[in-house]
Write a protein that holds these residues in place. Sequence first.
Motif, mmCIF file in Angstrom:
data_model
loop_
_atom_site.group_PDB
_atom_site.id
_atom_site.type_symbol
_atom_site.label_atom_id
_atom_site.label_comp_id
_atom_site.label_asym_id
_atom_site.label_seq_id
_atom_site.Cartn_x
_atom_site.Cartn_y
_atom_site.Cartn_z
ATOM 1 N N ALA A 1 56.348 -26.193 145.353
ATOM 2 C CA ALA A 1 55.059 -26.654 145.884
ATOM 3 C C ALA A 1 55.271 -27.578 147.076
ATOM 4 O O ALA A 1 54.579 -27.462 148.095
ATOM 5 N N TYR B 1 44.367 -27.002 153.093
ATOM 6 C CA TYR B 1 45.598 -26.536 152.455
ATOM 7 C C TYR B 1 46.440 -27.710 151.968
ATOM 8 O O TYR B 1 46.683 -27.866 150.776
ATOM 9 N N VAL C 1 44.248 -27.548 148.392
ATOM 10 C CA VAL C 1 44.952 -26.522 147.619
ATOM 11 C C VAL C 1 46.242 -27.078 147.032
ATOM 12 O O VAL C 1 46.590 -26.817 145.876
ATOM 13 N N LEU D 1 45.612 -29.193 144.066
ATOM 14 C CA LEU D 1 45.279 -28.308 142.948
ATOM 15 C C LEU D 1 46.554 -27.748 142.311
ATOM 16 O O LEU D 1 46.722 -27.788 141.086
ATOM 17 N N PHE D 2 47.455 -27.264 143.171
ATOM 18 C CA PHE D 2 48.713 -26.714 142.661
ATOM 19 C C PHE D 2 49.497 -27.779 141.892
ATOM 20 O O PHE D 2 49.949 -27.544 140.775
ATOM 21 N N VAL E 1 47.972 -28.617 138.529
ATOM 22 C CA VAL E 1 48.214 -27.614 137.479
ATOM 23 C C VAL E 1 49.671 -27.627 137.047
ATOM 24 O O VAL E 1 49.979 -27.469 135.864
ATOM 25 N N ILE E 2 50.604 -27.861 138.007
ATOM 26 C CA ILE E 2 52.019 -27.917 137.629
ATOM 27 C C ILE E 2 52.261 -29.087 136.676
ATOM 28 O O ILE E 2 52.996 -28.975 135.695
#
Lengths: 100, 183
Positions: free
Chosen positions: B37, B67, B71, B74-75, B78-79
């Motif tokens: 990420a 981005y 985004v 968000l990534f 969740v990770i």
Amino acid sequence: MIPVSWYLVVSVLLLACGLVGLAVRRNFITVLMSVELILNAANLNFVAFARQLGDVAGQVFPVFVITIAAAEAAIGLGIIVQLTRLKSTVALDAVQEMRG
Amino acid sequence: MQFLVTHFAQAVFMLLALFCLGGAVGVVLFRQPVHAALSLLASFLGVAGLFVLAQGEFLAAVQVLVYAGGVMVLFLFVIMFVNVRTVGKEVQYLRPLVPAAVVGALLFSALALTALWALSRRPLQDPSPLAMVEGAMVGNTEAVGWVLYRDYLLPFEVVSVLLLVAMVGAIVLGRKPKEGERP
């Protein structure tokens, strides 16, 4: 002045990285990241040709692409959250229920 | 030194391209999703720099905000939500790694050769100046705004509906299933 072909080469390299990641990685999260790479490659092409052809419309389409990428990331990560709830894994190999 | 002065834009382009391609390779290679990420973040910032070089200042700002800001958060969220320690031990790569890499290399060379061949056959003219709205020079953001809200109003509205649908879908996907309800 940077020739447009340089942009095309960088964009193709980004696309190739994204496609290889899409094919090779078995982790749902990194597969989603590879999709983002592919969309970025498309955006780079749009912007490079907007510059080349002197048309601002080429800079409008990346706005749509970025929106769709954000939507896709939100939905994909929602699916990941449900997947970890259901199977406590993010490995794509664990999802085989619909295999023929 | 004189070379660097005359070819400053090219040097900056090379640096940014290296940045964003290195990030892209890192996304494919790093085992840990967090590292992938952060590598993707480097790639996004590199692409934003390339946008600036191609006179897309507004898009560069959007790229960083949406981005690298939205985004990416968000990534990472969740990770963190998914337990990373167990994730690292699972199978991360498809077994036939070499054939996949060969196919990727072939695809890249085919696309790059096609692009370069087409450009060598019919070279493009010199780029014309951007940011023209009805003959008057305006800023990039204003030019994009004019085109977006005048010529592409319908796609803009459609994409906003799409975003709304995606938002509702993400909320429905993210909530906990009720008692006795199948997830």
